[in-house]
Design a protein around this motif. Structure first.
Motif, PDB file in Angstrom:
ATOM      1  N   GLU A  24      -6.670  -3.836  -3.078  1.00 43.42           N
ATOM      2  CA  GLU A  24      -7.861  -3.108  -3.005  1.00 43.42           C
ATOM      3  C   GLU A  24      -9.040  -2.864  -1.998  1.00 43.42           C
ATOM      4  O   GLU A  24     -10.093  -2.517  -1.944  1.00 43.42           O
ATOM      5  CB  GLU A  24      -9.166  -4.655  -3.370  1.00 43.42           C
ATOM      6  CG  GLU A  24      -8.973  -5.958  -4.206  1.00 43.42           C
ATOM      7  CD  GLU A  24      -9.522  -4.602  -5.857  1.00 43.42           C
ATOM      8  OE1 GLU A  24     -10.015  -4.344  -5.628  1.00 43.42           O
ATOM      9  OE2 GLU A  24      -8.849  -5.211  -6.722  1.00 43.42           O
ATOM     10  N   SER A  25      -8.794  -3.394   0.051  1.00 40.32           N
ATOM     11  CA  SER A  25      -8.791  -2.571   0.822  1.00 40.32           C
ATOM     12  C   SER A  25      -8.888  -1.133   0.758  1.00 40.32           C
ATOM     13  O   SER A  25      -9.408  -0.600   1.706  1.00 40.32           O
ATOM     14  CB  SER A  25      -8.569  -3.286   1.607  1.00 40.32           C
ATOM     15  OG  SER A  25      -7.146  -3.475   2.114  1.00 40.32           O
ATOM     16  N   GLU A  26      -7.498  -0.769  -0.051  1.00 43.24           N
ATOM     17  CA  GLU A  26      -7.148   0.975  -0.074  1.00 43.24           C
ATOM     18  C   GLU A  26      -7.360   1.313  -0.478  1.00 43.24           C
ATOM     19  O   GLU A  26      -6.900   1.688  -1.866  1.00 43.24           O
ATOM     20  CB  GLU A  26      -5.840   0.413   0.086  1.00 43.24           C
ATOM     21  CG  GLU A  26      -4.777  -0.184   1.775  1.00 43.24           C
ATOM     22  CD  GLU A  26      -3.620   0.613   1.769  1.00 43.24           C
ATOM     23  OE1 GLU A  26      -3.117   1.206   1.174  1.00 43.24           O
ATOM     24  OE2 GLU A  26      -3.148  -0.235   1.934  1.00 43.24           O
ATOM     25  N   ARG A  27      -8.495   2.271  -1.051  1.00 42.32           N
ATOM     26  CA  ARG A  27      -9.405   2.376  -2.162  1.00 42.32           C
ATOM     27  C   ARG A  27      -9.328   4.178  -2.163  1.00 42.32           C
ATOM     28  O   ARG A  27      -8.732   4.325  -3.159  1.00 42.32           O
ATOM     29  CB  ARG A  27     -10.797   3.072  -1.133  1.00 42.32           C
ATOM     30  CG  ARG A  27     -11.917   1.506  -1.484  1.00 42.32           C
ATOM     31  CD  ARG A  27     -13.312   2.054  -0.704  1.00 42.32           C
ATOM     32  NE  ARG A  27     -13.865   3.242  -1.768  1.00 42.32           N
ATOM     33  CZ  ARG A  27     -14.727   2.744  -2.248  1.00 42.32           C
ATOM     34  NH1 ARG A  27     -14.969   1.503  -2.259  1.00 42.32           N
ATOM     35  NH2 ARG A  27     -15.301   3.710  -3.567  1.00 42.32           N
ATOM     36  N   ALA A  62     -11.398   6.981 -10.334  1.00 42.59           N
ATOM     37  CA  ALA A  62     -11.028   7.320  -9.527  1.00 42.59           C
ATOM     38  C   ALA A  62     -11.977   8.331  -9.261  1.00 42.59           C
ATOM     39  O   ALA A  62     -12.031   8.206  -7.934  1.00 42.59           O
ATOM     40  CB  ALA A  62     -10.040   8.222  -9.819  1.00 42.59           C
ATOM     41  N   VAL A  63     -12.949   8.593  -9.289  1.00 45.17           N
ATOM     42  CA  VAL A  63     -14.092   9.525  -8.590  1.00 45.17           C
ATOM     43  C   VAL A  63     -15.205   8.165  -8.112  1.00 45.17           C
ATOM     44  O   VAL A  63     -15.439   8.253  -7.296  1.00 45.17           O
ATOM     45  CB  VAL A  63     -15.306  10.168  -9.651  1.00 45.17           C
ATOM     46  CG1 VAL A  63     -16.552   9.998  -9.113  1.00 45.17           C
ATOM     47  CG2 VAL A  63     -14.385  11.070 -10.489  1.00 45.17           C
ATOM     48  N   ALA A  64     -15.330   6.950  -9.069  1.00 45.90           N
ATOM     49  CA  ALA A  64     -16.221   5.993  -7.495  1.00 45.90           C
ATOM     50  C   ALA A  64     -15.434   5.653  -6.801  1.00 45.90           C
ATOM     51  O   ALA A  64     -15.711   5.139  -5.559  1.00 45.90           O
ATOM     52  CB  ALA A  64     -15.869   4.578  -8.884  1.00 45.90           C
ATOM     53  N   LEU A  65     -13.590   5.943  -6.366  1.00 48.39           N
ATOM     54  CA  LEU A  65     -13.257   5.353  -5.512  1.00 48.39           C
ATOM     55  C   LEU A  65     -13.269   5.800  -4.702  1.00 48.39           C
ATOM     56  O   LEU A  65     -13.060   5.904  -3.012  1.00 48.39           O
ATOM     57  CB  LEU A  65     -11.751   4.978  -5.966  1.00 48.39           C
ATOM     58  CG  LEU A  65     -11.946   3.368  -6.866  1.00 48.39           C
ATOM     59  CD1 LEU A  65     -10.325   3.954  -7.301  1.00 48.39           C
ATOM     60  CD2 LEU A  65     -12.007   2.222  -5.620  1.00 48.39           C
ATOM     61  N   ALA A  66     -13.815   7.340  -4.604  1.00 47.34           N
ATOM     62  CA  ALA A  66     -12.792   8.554  -3.567  1.00 47.34           C
ATOM     63  C   ALA A  66     -14.230   9.095  -3.646  1.00 47.34           C
ATOM     64  O   ALA A  66     -14.616   9.941  -3.994  1.00 47.34           O
ATOM     65  CB  ALA A  66     -12.110   9.660  -4.237  1.00 47.34           C
ATOM     66  N   ASN A  67     -14.651   8.706  -1.691  1.00 45.49           N
ATOM     67  CA  ASN A  67     -15.623   9.049  -1.726  1.00 45.49           C
ATOM     68  C   ASN A  67     -15.653   9.902  -0.238  1.00 45.49           C
ATOM     69  O   ASN A  67     -16.612  10.075   0.282  1.00 45.49           O
ATOM     70  CB  ASN A  67     -15.866   8.046  -1.811  1.00 45.49           C
ATOM     71  CG  ASN A  67     -16.260   6.652  -0.821  1.00 45.49           C
ATOM     72  OD1 ASN A  67     -15.384   6.751   0.253  1.00 45.49           O
ATOM     73  ND2 ASN A  67     -16.479   5.510  -0.597  1.00 45.49           N
ATOM     74  N   GLY A  93       0.639  -1.382   0.024  1.00 48.92           N
ATOM     75  CA  GLY A  93       0.275  -0.221   0.286  1.00 48.92           C
ATOM     76  C   GLY A  93       0.476   1.688   0.099  1.00 48.92           C
ATOM     77  O   GLY A  93       0.281   2.363  -0.462  1.00 48.92           O
ATOM     78  N   PRO A  94       2.073   1.294   0.732  1.00 51.65           N
ATOM     79  CA  PRO A  94       2.752   2.571   1.241  1.00 51.65           C
ATOM     80  C   PRO A  94       3.376   2.548  -0.453  1.00 51.65           C
ATOM     81  O   PRO A  94       3.777   3.674  -0.977  1.00 51.65           O
ATOM     82  CB  PRO A  94       3.218   2.760   2.558  1.00 51.65           C
ATOM     83  CG  PRO A  94       2.009   1.554   2.836  1.00 51.65           C
ATOM     84  CD  PRO A  94       1.667   0.193   2.466  1.00 51.65           C
TER      85      PRO A  94
END
Length: 297
Positions: A177-180, A216-221, A136-137
């Motif tokens: 997958e868990s790191e939106r 990106a829009v779908a993930l960034a909520n 992730g990082p």
């Protein structure tokens, strides 16, 4: 007692830096006051980790400020923090500061732009090396590496663009997958890379940019993150420059996004609020005024 007091003030500095409630500028001012209190109470020799983390917090605070000199102050504080090595600060803490230095040298450091980007890449490569075992990082660092290569002036332009694309692709493939949030940043970076590509079919590059920006829009909520508004403004920019596609569908989706942004003014800083106005202007230039553009007008 003095050591306990220094740790307490360091924690208060971190807490005010992260605080959402209240005035953002007041919170940052209070955080810096507590961090400066720590530096007045301890030295690098007496309590190296505490001293370094206080310097790091001052760097983080000024990284978020837009006032003249804030960028240089942040770089100076981060540089001081890095004089205490990862064996004392911890590998991830050290890597995060390297990443922050990489971001600052690319985005706001004064001086020769080309040289600054080279410094940015050097810091980010070091951060990536330290984070090699943390997917992730590491993906987050590769997003910033992609961005720096996108702006690199030295070296072969085609090679720089290829590296920008490869790092963004690696970030997207490597992000869990868990790191939106990380995945949203990687998708948005892929969008920006395709917008900047000067090779291949322009129409195909444009469509790839749309797909990645939509993802990106779908993930960034999370509206508390600047990323929320950034990716939405990015998608509007893609619609304005889109080569193919259904103009009416583009307009409808862009109008919906404008509505979201207008309803969430508290999620925008002054620069982004101005970007919304620019986006509306760009859409009106592409689509023209009329019965289909009442939201924009």
């Amino acid at each position: 007692k003095s050591a306990f007091d220094a740790e307490l003030r360091l924690n208060l500095a971190i807490a005010f830096h992260l605080r959402y409630r209240g005035s953002r500028s007041d919170n940052l001012d209070r955080a810096e006051t507590y961090a400066q209190d720590v530096l007045a109470a301890v030295t690098r020799e007496s309590r190296a980790r505490t001293w370094a983390e206080a310097q790091n917090v001052i760097g983080l605070i000024n990284q978020q400020r837009t006032a003249a000199g804030a960028c240089q102050k942040a770089i100076g504080a981060f540089d001081q923090a890095q004089t205490v090595g990862p064996a004392v600060r911890g590998m991830e803490a050290y890597a995060i500061t390297e990443q922050n230095l990489g971001q600052l040298w690319e985005s706001c450091a004064p001086g020769d732009r080309a040289e600054n980007v080279e410094k940015s890449i050097a810091h980010l490569l070091k951060a990536a090396e330290l984070r090699a075992s943390r997917p992730g990082p590491l993906a987050r660092t590769k997003v910033y590496l992609s961005n720096s290569y996108l702006y690199r002036a030295k070296g072969d332009a085609a090679e720089n663009m290829a590296k920008a694309r490869n790092y963004a692709d690696e970030a997207l493939r490597g992000a869990p997958e868990s790191e939106r949030e990380v995945r949203a940043r990687a998708e948005y970076q892929m969008c920006r890379v395709y917008m900047a590509l000067r090779t291949g079919e322009r129409a195909e590059n444009s469509e790839q940019a749309v797909l990645h920006c939509k993802a990106a829009v779908a993930l960034a909520n999370n509206k508390r993150l600047r990323l929320w508004s950034t990716v939405r403004l990015g998608l509007i920019e893609v619609y304005v420059s889109r080569v193919s596609g259904q103009r009416f569908d583009d307009l409808q989706d862009a109008s919906r996004i404008i509505g979201e942004l207008q309803e969430s003014k508290n999620a925008l800083d002054d620069q982004q609020y101005g970007d919304v106005a620019d986006a509306v202007g760009g859409l009106l230039l592409r689509f023209g005024k009329g019965e289909r553009t009442p939201t924009l007008e």
